[in-house]
Design a protein around this motif. Structure first.
Motif, PDB file in Angstrom:
ATOM      1  N   HIS B  13     -56.398 -12.855   4.256  1.00 18.93           N
ATOM      2  CA  HIS B  13     -56.196 -11.685   3.413  1.00 18.93           C
ATOM      3  C   HIS B  13     -56.219 -12.096   1.943  1.00 18.93           C
ATOM      4  N   GLY B  14     -56.232 -11.118   1.078  1.00 20.44           N
ATOM      5  CA  GLY B  14     -56.494 -11.343  -0.348  1.00 20.44           C
ATOM      6  C   GLY B  14     -55.591 -12.388  -0.982  1.00 20.44           C
ATOM      7  N   TRP B  53     -57.649  -4.294   9.059  1.00 20.77           N
ATOM      8  CA  TRP B  53     -56.231  -4.285   8.719  1.00 20.77           C
ATOM      9  C   TRP B  53     -55.442  -5.071   9.761  1.00 20.77           C
ATOM     10  N   ARG B  60     -46.330  -7.916   6.392  1.00 23.27           N
ATOM     11  CA  ARG B  60     -46.819  -6.848   5.517  1.00 23.27           C
ATOM     12  C   ARG B  60     -48.180  -6.401   6.011  1.00 23.27           C
ATOM     13  N   ARG B  61     -48.488  -5.187   5.737  1.00 21.77           N
ATOM     14  CA  ARG B  61     -49.787  -4.683   6.161  1.00 21.77           C
ATOM     15  C   ARG B  61     -50.830  -5.095   5.123  1.00 21.77           C
ATOM     16  N   VAL B  62     -51.738  -5.980   5.562  1.00 20.46           N
ATOM     17  CA  VAL B  62     -52.752  -6.440   4.631  1.00 20.46           C
ATOM     18  C   VAL B  62     -54.118  -6.337   5.281  1.00 20.46           C
ATOM     19  N   ARG B  63     -55.128  -6.552   4.475  1.00 31.78           N
ATOM     20  CA  ARG B  63     -56.491  -6.472   4.997  1.00 31.78           C
ATOM     21  C   ARG B  63     -57.049  -7.878   5.121  1.00 31.78           C
ATOM     22  N   TYR B  65     -60.180 -10.441   5.657  1.00 30.07           N
ATOM     23  CA  TYR B  65     -61.626 -10.495   5.456  1.00 30.07           C
ATOM     24  C   TYR B  65     -62.208 -11.581   6.322  1.00 30.07           C
TER      25      TYR B  65
END
Lengths: 829, 96
Positions: B13-14, B53, B60-63, B65
């Motif tokens: 994630h980011g 997601w 935590r809810r993250v995206r 990649y």
């Protein structure tokens, strides 16, 4: 690549969700960074950058600009309305002119398959004619291979029922004519080849819808009734549809089979004579055929005809084919008129745009502060320029759309005013749309860049912009005024100039002896009897015979040679006295062979500087010189006249010109009665020459009105624009002028100060305008009908008028400048 | 290119990507962390990565990649190009 496009579209559709997700993501990241969250960066900018990554940034900016532009325009209704009004006028006139051209040249006539319709003309190296002899047309029809159908029309005036005057316009047509054009009868049937072509067929008549409504009250029971045409019975076979228009574009009221022409005009040799040329020759091409193919197929037939009838066919005669499916054809002759209209309307558009430029300047100034704020907040210059351009484009589109709407009614008015058939209407097609968009684009470019440039450039250029605008307004106004004056004066020459002959006390008696089949000997008797009777009547000053009535509708012959056009008249000796044409030398003696009278202009052309009396030309001795009398081609400066005595053979074609004392209208009934009493089979038409004159001049007069209107409009635009500009200029310099006044400047000083900066552009504009007008009118010489294109009166008069207008425009703002109260002006800023 | 390289090791994630970059460059590269996101969006547009997601380590809810096949190809191409430029520069610096 397709995947990418797909993804982009998917984003577009689900935008809000994407952006919300991104926001969540970024805020989560920020949280996770904790204290170091400062280093994340400007969320707003990042959001925008992320949005841009999806490639729809331009769309966002565009919609934003559009919304802003419409809001700004709505907030300033006075400005917007004025601007839209100006554009509507400028663009509207342009689009209307295009609509007129479009309708004339591209609108098809209301017939089936107009593109295959052809009109034929006789052509030879030395002449052209639109009429054929009937046997010739039949010959072409029998031997032709390239045409799907052949149509012939003979126009005539007949008397209807019990009326004795031949006032109803009819056409004798080949039986296939009406149905071939696709007409569907409103009642009954149309002419039919199988029933109406035979010589012994029952005489039938097809009425026009107008005639049926007018004279028969749209009575459905008229079919089968007998009606008297020229006192001969015809059976009503049917009624044409209301929308039907004959190919000759004339208001025809009835149609009959061409074979019945001699029936309606007993003794007429129209159908058999090779010398009379009454037939208009039309045809339809075979599918896939071309004009050239048609001409080629008719050529050998023409040659065969020339061999058989060498006396009546011209030398090297051939048949020319022209498209006949539209109201007008665009050919070389029409080019000057079209260019004139195009140039005129474009200059008018320029004037409107210059006017608009002034408005925009004023508005731009008031928005300076707003733009400065935006620049300081961080907007880039390109962005601001783009936004201002969008505003201008929106304004241009709205204004041009308004102009488009206006153009329809303007074009319709023009058609009605200039007498085109009511089936000619302006239409909204792809061409008009394209042209409108083009005009909108041009307009947007012309004034759109101005406010954008003005907003971001330094102050110095503002004065330059204003000077340029003044110069443009003066120049365009000047051009339109000068060209308009030239045109109107040119037309004026036709309507008011001395024509060299009298026409106010004259009537013309036309018995149509040829159509009634009179032989020359019979005609001689007829004329003798008629003239005796007429000349014996009180109030008649004199009579004269002529084959070509002045301003007449008859076909004429002329010779073109060395730049002059020679009109050949066959007249009797009393013609010159009756028409009031001065004559030097003498007129013809009865029966004198090989003599001619020529006009001054012709004498000058043939023997410049010499004494023409007594000279011999083409076997004829010149016995008299007549004053120039342009009885046929009123406006043609090259026209010359050649008079020969009326030969016996021509007597049936002649008409009688009667000169009376006093008002010819009063003499009309008496003359008509006498004329009719001579021969019961002949019903002569009696007309007043003055009326023919009015009719002939109607078109030039109307054109003069239209042009004057446009020039007046241009002048008004210039006046308004200049007043606005000067008012704006004064308002800008209120402080400076107030101080000057306070310091003791005289009114002259103030006036000079206000005007000085515009003197140079004014002079520049005048010079450009006059030069431009000269250039434009040089190309329009043919339309000026003999008036020099550098006519000093037009130029001087226009320049003076324009200066006057400018001074009047300046009056208002100047007055305000002079009345400035220094204290009051300096206090309120 | 760097983002793609980081993603090569696996979906992230980011924030994780930012950390990794930070780590690997021995703190030599200090960028605005937020500027990662426009770049990530671009990879999504171009189809070099896919996002889903999920939950991060801290729930935590993250995206997340993930690199795609196209992304792998792009990475290879970019690294190739970079190598060539790098060699060229090095050569010039050494010999010129």
């Amino acid at each position: 690549m397709i995947g990418e496009l797909w993804r982009r579209l998917y984003y577009l559709v689900n935008r809000t969700r994407f952006e919300r997700e991104l926001d969540d993501e970024m805020s989560a990241h920020r949280e996770m960074m904790g204290d170091a969250g400062r280093r994340f960066g400007n969320t707003l900018r990042l959001r925008e950058a992320s949005r841009d990554a999806w490639g729809w940034g331009w769309w966002d900016r565009l919609t934003q600009d559009l919304r802003f532009a419409t809001r700004m325009l709505r907030k300033a209704p006075a400005f917007t309305l004025t601007a839209v009004g100006l554009l509507a006028v400028g663009a509207g006139v342009n689009i209307a002119a295009f609509q007129v051209l479009n309708a004339l040249v591209w609108s098809p006539l209301p017939v089936t398959d107009p593109d295959s319709l052809v009109r034929f003309n006789r052509r030879s190296p030395s002449g052209t004619s639109t009429s054929f002899a009937y046997p010739v047309v039949t010959f072409y029809r029998e031997h032709d291979t390239a045409l799907a159908s052949v149509m012939g029309i003979v126009e005539a005036q007949v008397s209807f029922e019990s009326s004795a005057t031949r006032d109803v316009t009819v056409e004798f047509v080949t039986a296939n004519y009406l149905s071939d054009l696709g007409a569907v009868p409103a009642l009954g049937r149309l002419l039919d080849g199988s029933r109406d072509d035979a010589p012994e067929a029952e005489p039938v008549i097809v009425l026009s819808h107008g005639l049926w409504t007018e004279r028969f009250g749209a009575d459905p029971a008229v079919i089968g009734r007998l009606v008297r045409i020229n006192d001969r019975p015809f059976t009503i076979a049917g009624v044409a549809p209301p929308s039907f228009l004959s190919l000759t574009l004339r208001p025809v009221q009835a149609w009959m089979a061409i074979g019945k022409q001699p029936y309606a005009f007993p003794g007429s040799d129209t159908l058999t004579s090779h010398e009379a040329n009454p037939v208009s020759f039309f045809g339809r091409l075979k599918p896939g055929g071309s004009l050239a193919a048609a001409e080629d197929s008719l050529r050998p037939i023409a040659q065969a005809l020339s061999r058989q009838h060498p006396k009546t066919m011209w030398q090297d005669e051939w048949v020319e084919a022209q498209p006949a499916g539209r109201y007008a054809t665009l050919n070389k002759r029409a080019a000057p008129a079209v260019t004139l209209a195009a140039a005129f309307t474009t200059v008018l558009l320029l004037a409107a745009c210059a006017n608009l430029g002034t408005l925009l300047l004023a508005r731009g100034f008031s928005r300076e502060r707003e733009i400065a704020i935006r620049l300081s907040v961080g907007a880039t210059r390109p962005r601001i320029v783009r936004q201002l351009l969008t505003e201008s484009v929106v304004l241009a589109l709205v204004g041009t759309a308004a102009g488009l709407g206006l153009s329809f009614s303007t074009a319709r008015l023009f058609f009605a005013y200039t007498g085109w058939p009511p089936s000619l209407q302006p239409s909204f097609d792809a061409r008009v749309l394209l042209f409108t968009l083009g005009v909108a684009g041009l307009v947007a470019v012309l004034f759109g860049s101005a406010p954008a440039m003005q907003a971001i450039r330094p102050r110095a250029s503002r004065l330059r912009a204003r000077s340029v605008l003044v110069a443009v307004q003066v120049a365009t106004g000047c051009i339109l005024l000068v060209v308009g004056t030239l045109l109107v004066r040119g037309l004026d020459r036709v309507t008011h100039a001395p024509l060299g002959f009298d026409y106010t006390e004259h009537l013309i008696i036309d018995p149509g002896l040829t159509a009634s089949g009179f032989t020359p000997a019979a005609a001689q008797d007829y004329w003798r009897d008629l003239r005796e009777r007429i000349e014996g009547m009180p109030g008649v000053r004199g009579t004269a015979l002529a084959t070509l009535p002045p301003l007449g509708q008859k076909r004429w012959t002329n010779r073109h040679r060395d730049g002059t056009v020679e009109y050949i008249h066959h007249v009797d000796a009393s013609y010159f006295a009756v028409m009031g044409i001065p004559l030097r030398g003498r007129a013809f003696e009865p029966g004198e062979p090989n003599v001619a009278v020529i006009s001054e202009s012709l004498a000058q052309a043939r023997w410049p500087g010499e004494e023409p009396l007594g000279k011999v030309r083409q076997g004829e001795t010149v016995i008299g010189i007549a004053g120039n009398a342009r009885t046929i081609a009123l406006g043609d400066p090259r026209a010359t006249e050649h008079y020969e005595p009326v030969t016996n053979a021509l007597l049936p074609e002649a008409v009688l010109i009667v000169r009376v004392t006093g008002d010819p209208t009063a003499m009309l009934p008496a003359l008509a009665r006498s004329a009719r009493a001579i021969d019961e089979h002949v019903a002569p038409s009696v007309t007043i020459l003055d009326d023919a004159f009015d009719e002939k001049l109607a078109t030039p007069r109307r054109m003069a009105v239209v042009i004057s209107g446009l020039a007046g409009l241009a002048l008004m635009l210039a006046a308004i624009g200049l007043t606005g500009l000067l008012a704006f200029s004064v308002s800008q310099r209120v402080r400076e002028l107030a101080i000057c006044t306070a310091l003791g400047a005289t009114p002259m000083h103030i006036a000079a100060a206000v005007l000085r900066q515009y003197l140079k552009p004014l002079a520049c504009g005048l010079v450009m305008g006059l030069a431009g007008a000269a250039a434009l009118s040089m190309g329009l010489r043919s339309e000026l009908l003999g008036l020099s294109y550098l006519d000093p009166i037009s130029y001087l008069g226009s320049a003076l008028l324009f200066t006057l207008v400018v001074l009047m425009s300046a009056a208002g703002p100047l007055r305000r400048a002079l009345r400035l109260q220094p204290m009051a002006a300096l206090r309120c800023e | 290119m760097l983002v793609l390289r980081v993603l090569q090791t696996g979906p992230m994630h980011g924030y994780a990507i930012a950390q990794r970059l930070h780590q690997l460059s021995s703190e030599a590269l200090r960028v605005e962390e937020g500027s990662l996101y426009p770049a990530l969006q671009r990879t999504l547009v171009k189809g070099w990565a896919k996002a889903e997601w999920g939950l991060s380590e801290s729930n935590r809810r993250v995206r997340f990649y993930r690199l795609t096949a196209a992304g792998r190809k792009q990475l290879a191409a970019e690294m190739n190009a970079y190598e060539r430029v790098n060699d060229a520069i090095r050569t010039i610096l050494r010999t010129a």
